[in-house]
Design a protein around this motif. Structure first.
Motif, mmCIF file in Angstrom:
data_model
loop_
_atom_site.group_PDB
_atom_site.id
_atom_site.type_symbol
_atom_site.label_atom_id
_atom_site.label_comp_id
_atom_site.label_asym_id
_atom_site.label_seq_id
_atom_site.Cartn_x
_atom_site.Cartn_y
_atom_site.Cartn_z
ATOM 1 N N ARG A 182 66.648 19.875 6.821
ATOM 2 C CA ARG A 182 66.469 20.667 8.037
ATOM 3 C C ARG A 182 67.541 21.737 8.190
ATOM 4 O O ARG A 182 67.343 22.699 8.930
ATOM 5 C CB ARG A 182 66.470 19.751 9.266
ATOM 6 C CG ARG A 182 65.303 18.784 9.336
ATOM 7 C CD ARG A 182 63.950 19.470 9.285
ATOM 8 N NE ARG A 182 63.702 20.401 10.371
ATOM 9 C CZ ARG A 182 62.528 20.976 10.618
ATOM 10 N NH1 ARG A 182 61.488 20.713 9.828
ATOM 11 N NH2 ARG A 182 62.383 21.800 11.620
ATOM 12 N N ASP A 183 68.667 21.581 7.514
ATOM 13 C CA ASP A 183 69.704 22.608 7.601
ATOM 14 C C ASP A 183 69.608 23.616 6.460
ATOM 15 O O ASP A 183 70.478 24.466 6.294
ATOM 16 C CB ASP A 183 71.091 21.969 7.633
ATOM 17 C CG ASP A 183 71.397 21.159 6.372
ATOM 18 O OD1 ASP A 183 70.464 20.937 5.571
ATOM 19 O OD2 ASP A 183 72.555 20.758 6.208
ATOM 20 N N ALA A 184 68.543 23.528 5.672
ATOM 21 C CA ALA A 184 68.366 24.449 4.553
ATOM 22 C C ALA A 184 67.985 25.841 5.055
ATOM 23 O O ALA A 184 67.321 25.998 6.088
ATOM 24 C CB ALA A 184 67.283 23.933 3.601
ATOM 25 N N ALA A 185 68.380 26.868 4.317
ATOM 26 C CA ALA A 185 68.093 28.251 4.711
ATOM 27 C C ALA A 185 66.602 28.532 4.772
ATOM 28 O O ALA A 185 66.160 29.410 5.514
ATOM 29 C CB ALA A 185 68.766 29.217 3.734
ATOM 30 N N ALA A 186 65.809 27.776 4.027
ATOM 31 C CA ALA A 186 64.362 27.997 4.023
ATOM 32 C C ALA A 186 63.771 27.869 5.423
ATOM 33 O O ALA A 186 62.821 28.580 5.773
ATOM 34 C CB ALA A 186 63.679 27.017 3.076
ATOM 35 N N TRP A 187 64.329 26.959 6.225
ATOM 36 C CA TRP A 187 63.821 26.789 7.594
ATOM 37 C C TRP A 187 64.162 27.998 8.476
ATOM 38 O O TRP A 187 63.416 28.324 9.393
ATOM 39 C CB TRP A 187 64.366 25.506 8.209
ATOM 40 C CG TRP A 187 63.773 24.280 7.603
ATOM 41 C CD1 TRP A 187 64.347 23.443 6.681
ATOM 42 C CD2 TRP A 187 62.461 23.757 7.847
ATOM 43 N NE1 TRP A 187 63.486 22.433 6.345
ATOM 44 C CE2 TRP A 187 62.316 22.595 7.051
ATOM 45 C CE3 TRP A 187 61.402 24.146 8.665
ATOM 46 C CZ2 TRP A 187 61.150 21.833 7.038
ATOM 47 C CZ3 TRP A 187 60.238 23.384 8.664
ATOM 48 C CH2 TRP A 187 60.120 22.252 7.859
ATOM 49 N N VAL A 243 64.347 31.050 7.258
ATOM 50 C CA VAL A 243 63.495 32.135 6.762
ATOM 51 C C VAL A 243 62.061 31.987 7.250
ATOM 52 O O VAL A 243 61.366 32.985 7.490
ATOM 53 C CB VAL A 243 63.531 32.166 5.215
ATOM 54 C CG1 VAL A 243 62.602 33.248 4.665
ATOM 55 C CG2 VAL A 243 64.955 32.385 4.718
ATOM 56 N N LEU A 244 61.612 30.756 7.439
ATOM 57 C CA LEU A 244 60.201 30.499 7.733
ATOM 58 C C LEU A 244 59.657 31.349 8.885
ATOM 59 O O LEU A 244 58.640 32.035 8.712
ATOM 60 C CB LEU A 244 59.999 29.005 8.006
ATOM 61 C CG LEU A 244 58.573 28.466 7.792
ATOM 62 C CD1 LEU A 244 58.155 28.615 6.339
ATOM 63 C CD2 LEU A 244 58.504 27.003 8.212
ATOM 64 N N PRO A 245 60.275 31.352 10.077
ATOM 65 C CA PRO A 245 59.712 32.190 11.151
ATOM 66 C C PRO A 245 59.859 33.683 10.881
ATOM 67 O O PRO A 245 59.062 34.485 11.385
ATOM 68 C CB PRO A 245 60.521 31.761 12.386
ATOM 69 C CG PRO A 245 61.788 31.204 11.842
ATOM 70 C CD PRO A 245 61.422 30.553 10.548
ATOM 71 N N LEU A 246 60.858 34.067 10.081
ATOM 72 C CA LEU A 246 61.028 35.482 9.772
ATOM 73 C C LEU A 246 59.851 36.035 8.982
ATOM 74 O O LEU A 246 59.541 37.220 9.057
ATOM 75 C CB LEU A 246 62.323 35.700 8.990
ATOM 76 C CG LEU A 246 63.632 35.267 9.667
ATOM 77 C CD1 LEU A 246 64.817 35.578 8.764
ATOM 78 C CD2 LEU A 246 63.796 35.938 11.020
ATOM 79 N N LEU A 247 59.168 35.155 8.227
ATOM 80 C CA LEU A 247 58.031 35.600 7.426
ATOM 81 C C LEU A 247 56.836 35.999 8.277
ATOM 82 O O LEU A 247 55.948 36.714 7.813
ATOM 83 C CB LEU A 247 57.622 34.502 6.441
ATOM 84 C CG LEU A 247 58.663 34.140 5.377
ATOM 85 C CD1 LEU A 247 58.190 32.945 4.558
ATOM 86 C CD2 LEU A 247 58.936 35.337 4.480
ATOM 87 N N ILE A 248 56.796 35.534 9.520
ATOM 88 C CA ILE A 248 55.712 35.947 10.413
ATOM 89 C C ILE A 248 55.839 37.429 10.725
ATOM 90 O O ILE A 248 54.855 38.177 10.713
ATOM 91 C CB ILE A 248 55.734 35.119 11.711
ATOM 92 C CG1 ILE A 248 55.488 33.632 11.416
ATOM 93 C CG2 ILE A 248 54.714 35.652 12.704
ATOM 94 C CD1 ILE A 248 54.096 33.318 10.927
ATOM 95 N N ARG A 249 57.045 37.878 10.977
ATOM 96 C CA ARG A 249 57.218 39.292 11.330
ATOM 97 C C ARG A 249 57.418 40.185 10.121
ATOM 98 O O ARG A 249 57.178 41.386 10.184
ATOM 99 C CB ARG A 249 58.387 39.470 12.304
ATOM 100 C CG ARG A 249 59.756 39.166 11.744
ATOM 101 C CD ARG A 249 60.799 39.455 12.832
ATOM 102 N NE ARG A 249 62.143 39.087 12.468
ATOM 103 C CZ ARG A 249 62.983 39.885 11.808
ATOM 104 N NH1 ARG A 249 62.591 41.065 11.392
ATOM 105 N NH2 ARG A 249 64.206 39.477 11.555
ATOM 106 N N GLN A 250 57.883 39.632 9.000
ATOM 107 C CA GLN A 250 58.066 40.419 7.786
ATOM 108 C C GLN A 250 57.590 39.590 6.598
ATOM 109 O O GLN A 250 58.365 38.858 5.982
ATOM 110 C CB GLN A 250 59.537 40.813 7.606
ATOM 111 C CG GLN A 250 59.833 41.572 6.324
ATOM 112 C CD GLN A 250 58.888 42.746 6.085
ATOM 113 O OE1 GLN A 250 58.548 43.471 7.001
ATOM 114 N NE2 GLN A 250 58.437 42.905 4.856
#
Length: 345
Positions: free
Chosen positions: A267-272, A274-281
């Protein structure tokens, strides 16, 4: 009321950058950014400037795409300027929005009022067969000053106020090109200034796009002294755009829930992050992820690898250097939104 309700219900519909972090870094929460982009795209499509969501996403991270995607990306920048413009709506801020929209297109004199005659309709090289000839260039400054005075009135209902101001802007036609898109930026600046929207860019242009003929007819009617048609057209566009926006939001919320189930990382991984950022970009590079998730480039690469394994991202380019990855499910949802709005081409 419907615009304000839509703005309120979606303000925190998905996780993302917010609070002090949002203010400090100027980031938009995912859905706010998505709706701003869809509105910019629809506004461009009204002028027959069409670009798919994937091409626009790639253009946003600096990938070479067709000229239309670059123009739509510039429209996104101009629409972002509307947010700031709402606090200082002036002739200068409108010129700044036009400069952002038409950057690099010298023929349009970005940010400067036209110095020659323009006309609408007709096929002759002179305005004699035109359906409408805007004011002489010597009158543009005075008519724009008058328009800004009108824009600052507080005794006109919000949507009617924005619709009439938009029609008057299109009637003045102050720039050599880009008037339609700049005039729709003005609409959003006014909605924000009046408090009808606080976080989102309501997809009014998507509503206009469903029937551009009646939109152009309403502008013609306005020039003949009829204000009712343009106000009615904007009212219908607001309802249509909000309905379309809600469908898009539901699609993205469902998609995000699927992503959460698919991503197997601490849960502390950077992928989490990034996940919401992919909605806007939806198109990203290692550098983009590092900058926006505020992690090192190796950590950004690990995040991309984890999102790739989860099926969230796929490679968009074959280049090993500066490779781009894309969340195609997001671009598909955005293209569905455009299709419902009536995108041509």
């Amino acid at each position: 009321m419907e615009i304000a309700r839509f703005d309120a219900e979606l303000t925190s519909a998905l996780p993302g950058v917010g609070g002090e972090d949002q203010e400090e870094h100027g980031e938009l929460a995912p859905l706010a950014a998505v709706l701003l982009r869809t509105e910019s795209t629809s506004s461009s499509q009204i002028e027959d400037i069409t670009a798919g969501a994937k091409a626009l996403a790639l253009a946003t991270v600096g990938e070479r795409t067709g000229p239309n995607a670059a123009m739509v990306a510039a429209n996104v920048t101009a629409m972002q300027a509307a947010v700031a413009m709402s606090e200082d709506l002036s002739v200068d801020s409108l010129r700044a929005a036009h400069a952002a929209l038409m950057a690099g297109q010298d023929y349009a004199a970005p940010g400067r009022f036209r110095t020659g005659a323009v006309w609408i309709g007709g096929t002759a090289p002179t305005p004699h067969t035109a359906t409408f000839v805007p004011p002489h260039p010597s009158r543009v400054q005075a008519t724009m000053d008058d328009l800004i005075v009108f824009c600052h009135r507080t005794d006109v209902p919000v949507l009617a106020h924005a619709a009439i101001a938009h029609a008057q802007f299109e009637t003045i036609h102050p720039f050599a090109d880009g008037n339609g898109r700049t005039g729709r930026v003005l609409v959003h600046a006014m909605l924000r200034a009046a408090g009808a929207t606080r976080a989102l860019t309501v997809p009014v242009s998507a509503g206009l796009l469903t029937d551009t003929g009646s939109y152009f007819d309403a502008l013609t009617a306005y020039r003949d002294g009829d204000l009712t048609s343009i106000v009615s057209r904007f009212a219908r566009a607001a309802f249509t755009g909000v309905t379309n926006g809600r469908v898009l939001t539901e699609q993205l919320q469902s998609l995000y829930a699927t992503w959460e189930q698919s991503l197997h990382a601490r849960r502390d991984a950077a992928a989490w992050t990034v996940l919401p950022l992919l909605i806007r970009q939806p198109a990203v590079t290692v550098r983009w992820v590092a900058d926006h998730a505020r992690v090192s480039q190796p950590a950004a690469q690990r995040a991309i690898d984890q999102l790739l394994a989860a099926g969230v991202l796929i490679p968009a380019t074959a280049n090993r250097r500066n490779r781009v990855w894309i969340a195609e499910d997001v671009t598909a949802a955005l293209d569905d939104f455009a299709a419902r709005a009536g995108r041509r081409g």
